[in-house]
Design a protein around this motif. Structure first.
Motif, PDB file in Angstrom:
ATOM      1  N   ASP A 106      15.172   6.430 -12.460  1.00 59.12           N
ATOM      2  CA  ASP A 106      15.844   5.861 -10.608  1.00 59.12           C
ATOM      3  C   ASP A 106      15.351   6.700  -9.499  1.00 59.12           C
ATOM      4  OD1 ASP A 106      15.975   3.797 -12.057  1.00 59.12           O
ATOM      5  OD2 ASP A 106      18.606   3.153 -11.252  1.00 59.12           O
ATOM      6  N   THR A 107      14.036   7.010  -8.802  1.00 60.58           N
ATOM      7  CA  THR A 107      14.040   7.917  -8.327  1.00 60.58           C
ATOM      8  C   THR A 107      13.211   7.225  -6.156  1.00 60.58           C
ATOM      9  OG1 THR A 107      13.475   9.535  -9.848  1.00 60.58           O
ATOM     10  CG2 THR A 107      12.249  10.223  -7.781  1.00 60.58           C
ATOM     11  N   ILE A 108      12.369   6.516  -6.905  1.00 60.72           N
ATOM     12  CA  ILE A 108      11.558   5.692  -5.714  1.00 60.72           C
ATOM     13  C   ILE A 108      12.233   4.793  -5.138  1.00 60.72           C
ATOM     14  CG2 ILE A 108       9.698   6.803  -6.652  1.00 60.72           C
ATOM     15  CD1 ILE A 108       8.528   3.981  -7.215  1.00 60.72           C
ATOM     16  N   GLN A 109      13.143   4.541  -4.964  1.00 56.62           N
ATOM     17  CA  GLN A 109      14.251   3.516  -4.856  1.00 56.62           C
ATOM     18  C   GLN A 109      15.733   3.274  -4.295  1.00 56.62           C
ATOM     19  OE1 GLN A 109      16.642   1.309  -5.889  1.00 56.62           O
ATOM     20  NE2 GLN A 109      17.247  -0.256  -4.531  1.00 56.62           N
ATOM     21  N   GLY A 110      15.785   3.350  -3.600  1.00 57.44           N
ATOM     22  CA  GLY A 110      17.096   2.416  -2.881  1.00 57.44           C
ATOM     23  C   GLY A 110      17.465   3.535  -1.581  1.00 57.44           C
ATOM     24  N   THR A 111      16.803   3.788  -1.055  1.00 58.94           N
ATOM     25  CA  THR A 111      16.747   4.316   0.749  1.00 58.94           C
ATOM     26  C   THR A 111      15.716   3.591   1.062  1.00 58.94           C
ATOM     27  OG1 THR A 111      15.977   6.458   0.773  1.00 58.94           O
ATOM     28  CG2 THR A 111      17.834   6.502   0.350  1.00 58.94           C
ATOM     29  N   PRO A 112      15.611   3.688   3.277  1.00 59.72           N
ATOM     30  CA  PRO A 112      15.035   3.306   4.151  1.00 59.72           C
ATOM     31  C   PRO A 112      13.434   4.705   3.397  1.00 59.72           C
ATOM     32  CG  PRO A 112      16.712   3.132   4.664  1.00 59.72           C
ATOM     33  CD  PRO A 112      17.726   4.207   3.626  1.00 59.72           C
ATOM     34  N   LEU A 113      13.912   5.545   3.200  1.00 60.85           N
ATOM     35  CA  LEU A 113      12.555   6.271   3.345  1.00 60.85           C
ATOM     36  C   LEU A 113      11.908   6.261   1.719  1.00 60.85           C
ATOM     37  CD1 LEU A 113      11.621   9.610   4.071  1.00 60.85           C
ATOM     38  CD2 LEU A 113      13.251  10.477   1.752  1.00 60.85           C
ATOM     39  N   ALA A 114      12.644   5.434   0.792  1.00 62.86           N
ATOM     40  CA  ALA A 114      11.802   5.807  -0.160  1.00 62.86           C
ATOM     41  C   ALA A 114      11.172   4.181   0.177  1.00 62.86           C
ATOM     42  CB  ALA A 114      12.889   4.481  -1.200  1.00 62.86           C
ATOM     43  N   TYR A 115      12.067   2.924   1.030  1.00 60.20           N
ATOM     44  CA  TYR A 115      11.163   1.368   0.769  1.00 60.20           C
ATOM     45  C   TYR A 115      10.415   1.857   1.743  1.00 60.20           C
ATOM     46  CZ  TYR A 115      11.110  -3.253   3.091  1.00 60.20           C
ATOM     47  OH  TYR A 115      10.529  -4.352   4.048  1.00 60.20           O
ATOM     48  N   PHE A 117       7.885   3.751   2.601  1.00 60.68           N
ATOM     49  CA  PHE A 117       6.518   4.515   1.964  1.00 60.68           C
ATOM     50  C   PHE A 117       6.146   3.791   0.748  1.00 60.68           C
ATOM     51  CE2 PHE A 117       7.667   7.711   4.488  1.00 60.68           C
ATOM     52  CZ  PHE A 117       6.892   8.120   4.834  1.00 60.68           C
ATOM     53  N   ALA A 118       6.863   2.546   0.718  1.00 62.83           N
ATOM     54  CA  ALA A 118       6.431   1.036  -0.575  1.00 62.83           C
ATOM     55  C   ALA A 118       6.153   0.432  -0.174  1.00 62.83           C
ATOM     56  CB  ALA A 118       7.716   1.393  -1.705  1.00 62.83           C
ATOM     57  N   LYS A 119       6.701  -0.077   1.284  1.00 60.62           N
ATOM     58  CA  LYS A 119       6.776  -1.819   2.212  1.00 60.62           C
ATOM     59  C   LYS A 119       5.902  -1.127   3.265  1.00 60.62           C
ATOM     60  CE  LYS A 119       7.868  -4.710  -1.010  1.00 60.62           C
ATOM     61  NZ  LYS A 119       7.848  -4.921  -1.596  1.00 60.62           N
ATOM     62  N   ILE A 120       6.375  -0.184   4.150  1.00 64.25           N
ATOM     63  CA  ILE A 120       6.318  -0.140   5.577  1.00 64.25           C
ATOM     64  C   ILE A 120       4.897   0.775   5.630  1.00 64.25           C
ATOM     65  CG2 ILE A 120       6.588   0.424   7.599  1.00 64.25           C
ATOM     66  CD1 ILE A 120       8.120  -1.805   6.164  1.00 64.25           C
ATOM     67  N   GLU A 121       5.111   1.531   4.767  1.00 62.36           N
ATOM     68  CA  GLU A 121       3.300   2.853   4.961  1.00 62.36           C
ATOM     69  C   GLU A 121       2.979   3.312   3.613  1.00 62.36           C
ATOM     70  OE1 GLU A 121       1.997   7.109   6.467  1.00 62.36           O
ATOM     71  OE2 GLU A 121       3.413   5.809   7.466  1.00 62.36           O
ATOM     72  N   PRO A 122       2.832   1.965   2.552  1.00 65.13           N
ATOM     73  CA  PRO A 122       2.597   2.357   0.671  1.00 65.13           C
ATOM     74  C   PRO A 122       1.967   3.404   0.570  1.00 65.13           C
ATOM     75  CG  PRO A 122       2.143  -0.087   1.820  1.00 65.13           C
ATOM     76  CD  PRO A 122       2.225   0.071   3.048  1.00 65.13           C
ATOM     77  N   ILE A 123       2.168   4.099  -0.279  1.00 66.25           N
ATOM     78  CA  ILE A 123       1.608   5.218  -0.878  1.00 66.25           C
ATOM     79  C   ILE A 123       0.192   5.046  -1.681  1.00 66.25           C
ATOM     80  CG2 ILE A 123       3.845   6.624  -0.598  1.00 66.25           C
ATOM     81  CD1 ILE A 123       3.584   6.189  -3.537  1.00 66.25           C
ATOM     82  N   THR A 124       0.016   3.307  -1.207  1.00 69.37           N
ATOM     83  CA  THR A 124      -1.256   3.235  -1.762  1.00 69.37           C
ATOM     84  C   THR A 124      -2.341   3.264  -0.582  1.00 69.37           C
ATOM     85  OG1 THR A 124      -0.185   0.925  -1.274  1.00 69.37           O
ATOM     86  CG2 THR A 124      -0.231   1.551  -3.279  1.00 69.37           C
TER      87      THR A 124
END
Length: 612
Positions: A106-115, A117-124
């Motif tokens: 449970d590392t990459i979800q839970g804060t705006p910091l994680a969100y 770079f998943a949704k706004i500026e995705p690491i992909t």
């Protein structure tokens, strides 16, 4: 097999805090195993879990340093300081091998910091995930998959995996067709002992089988998840056969046997202690998922009679688990002969400036994001009066919850049932302004990290639920006006200081109104009147789907029926994030589209007036 080298990461960074930092964090020196072999070697293994996107000691929703009632601090930057102090202490010991550092998921979800770079500026798109950057900087040796790793889909997860400089393990994450692991099941780490043969440490990673339910949309027909105990029985012997002297399991599964999903899956959600008891060959277990602080638990394996040590370091980087495994050579091979664990408290140390420097730009970018406009609201919504009157603010929460559940149930047997939702007035100070709306505005309305579930309930059960909720009100007669403190927060046997606002639930319908009155002149248990759905009295056997948060569904507040009702939706998506996603995608919040006055307080059938 990978070779961890000898103390290469122990000396690469400046000493921060040293022995004083360890003492302040609660470190207790444990005597070495009192056997006869003077060549006993102590292997130290550190562990984190449920970091949930926390690098900094920062509350992005409050735009301030994190704090809670226990004055915990959070984040990998502080964990790094503790890790360095442990490494430096071990480096000073003549025969001690380099410590290992693990994570249990449970590392990459839970804060705006994680969100972000998943949704706004995705690491992909090429950016390194902040959790990957932080964990690489600190020097982790291995990590297990958590269930929340799958929240953003397999593309994001695979990109995160490729960005790590250490293996991401999941022996029970299996190909849908072949059953073969789709992530490395284990890693072998060779740690050097001066003047002796190296110790080979096997690290087995296991994740939570509940992913099959919680992230069904992302994994169905792609990845399936076997049981923790069942897959450990297969893989622990293989890790031993591969040469492991020591076997440590990093398990994203709580300590004690339980399942939030009941019998929806044939294997339990939380089974770490059961695994230690029933699977031979395990020396230590880093436990995750339950967000509990368990410094040490010793479990005796029923087959071998050997003890297994387990530890869970709370959540979010609040604690660091510290395992001490004492080893001696038995017939030429290393064997664990003594075991202990404890936890260190991160709130006693400063953040590691090197980790801060690596992530400062990401942090600043996300602070700007949470304070920026993501949409507009056509009319102001306040929660100030939500405990005693139907407000647009709570109707908004209920609309978001019910809408998400309704969309998820399309094509299921429950798709045609009416959908209701439950919400509580968490924060009387919350207000969504007219005009520009930011992420922080929405977060003020939903201040807890609850996730969304849905259950089926009957009309009779809903009546009972609302009656229980109505004990929040003090008994009064007359039309008022009453000051709110004469009406709300009634003391009860379980809340003698007064029922908190968060234990008063209101209920509303999605496509049709659920209407009722609460007669607070009546005694507790007989206050709900005129309960109707779409203008028709609710029948005792009428079936509804009810959207509810995980705290309430798991028994929080002891509301009737909801914790035993059949669960029909549980993707472990945060309700607050659903609100943010809705405003981001629609651009506009219009209270007129979801707010109607469906419940009210009465006294002997007559309306009453309550003032702030």
């Amino acid at each position: 097999m990978t070779d961890s080298g000898e103390r290469t990461t122990m000396t690469r960074r400046t000493v921060i805090g040293g022995a004083a930092a360890l003492a302040a964090a609660g470190f207790q020196a444990v005597p070495a195993y009192a056997g006869h072999d003077p060549k006993t070697v102590r292997l130290t293994v550190m562990g984190t879990t449920d970091l949930h996107g926390n690098v900094f000691n920062w509350d992005y929703f409050k735009n301030a340093e994190y704090d809670d009632a226990a004055h915990n601090d959070i984040g990998l930057a502080k964990i790094s300081t503790l890790v360095t102090a442990v490494r430096d202490r071990v480096a000073a010991e003549r025969r001690a091998p380099r410590p290992l550092l693990l994570d249990a998921g449970d590392t990459i979800q839970g804060t705006p910091l994680a969100y972000y770079f998943a949704k706004i500026e995705p690491i992909t798109g090429g950016h390194t995930h902040p959790m990957a950057a932080a964990m690489n900087e600190i020097g982790y040796d291995a990590a297990a998959l958590g269930n929340h790793e799958f929240n953003y889909g397999l593309d994001i997860l695979r990109k995160f995996q490729r960005q790590l400089s250490f293996p991401l393990l999941g022996a029970n994450a299996q190909d849908w067709s072949t059953g073969l692991p789709v992530f490395p099941p284990y890693a072998l780490k060779r740690v050097h002992v001066p003047g002796e043969k190296p110790i080979t440490v096997g690290i087995l990673g296991l994740t939570n089988p509940g992913i099959a339910i919680w992230d069904k949309a992302n994994v169905e027909n792609k990845v399936k998840f076997g049981g923790i105990v069942e897959l450990a029985k297969i893989w622990v012997p293989r890790v031993r056969k591969a040469g492991a002297d020591v076997v440590i399991v990093s398990a994203h599964s709580g300590m004690d046997l339980s399942s939030s999903y009941g019998d929806a899956l044939p294997v339990p959600e939380n089974a770490s202690a059961l695994m230690a008891e029933t699977v031979p060959g395990i020396d230590a277990v880093l436990v995750g998922h339950a967000h509990l602080e368990i410094p040490e638990r010793l479990v005796t394996n029923k087959t071998t009679g050997e003890q297994v040590v387990l530890s869970e370091p709370l959540k979010w980087g609040m604690r660091l688990s510290l395992f001490d495994l004492d080893l001696q050579k038995v017939r030429g091979r290393w064997k664990v002969v003594g075991r202990h664990s404890q936890v260190l408290n991160a709130n006693t140390v400063d953040a590691d400036p090197e980790v801060v420097a690596v992530l400062q730009k990401d942090h600043d970018k996300v602070i700007e994001y949470v304070n920026s406009k993501i949409g507009t609201c056509t009319a102001a919504m306040s929660a100030a009066t939500a405990p005693w009157e139907d407000t647009a603010a709570l109707d908004f929460v209920n609309f978001i919850q019910a809408d998400a559940v309704s969309k998820a149930l399309v094509g299921t047997p429950q798709a045609d049932l009416p959908v209701l939702a439950i919400a509580a007035p968490f924060n009387r100070e919350a207000a969504i302004p007219a005009g520009d709306v930011s992420v922080r505005d929405l977060a003020g309305l939903y201040i807890f990290d609850n996730t969304l579930l849905a259950v089926t309930m009957t009309g009779a059960q809903i009546q009972a639920y609302l009656e229980f909720s109505a004990q929040y009100f003090k008994q009064v007669t007359g039309a008022g006006p009453f000051p709110s403190d004469q009406v709300t927060n009634a003391p009860t046997p379980t809340a003698p200081g007064g029922t908190p606002d968060y234990n008063y639930d209101v209920m509303g319908g999605l496509t049709k109104p659920l209407t009722y009155k609460i007669d607070i002149a009546k005694p507790v248990g007989s206050r709900i009147t005129d309960l109707a759905y779409d203008g028709t009295a609710v029948a005792a056997d009428q079936q509804f789907v009810v959207a509810v948060n995980n705290y309430r569904q798991s028994g929080g507040g002891n509301f009737p029926h909801v914790s035993t009702a059949p669960v029909v939706y549980n993707r472990q998506v945060e309700i607050r994030q659903l609100m943010i996603d809705y405003v981001t995608s629609t651009g506009t919040v219009d209270p007129a589209t979801f707010h109607t006055t469906d419940w009210s307080l009465t006294s002997n059938g007559a309306p009453i007036v309550v003032t702030a």
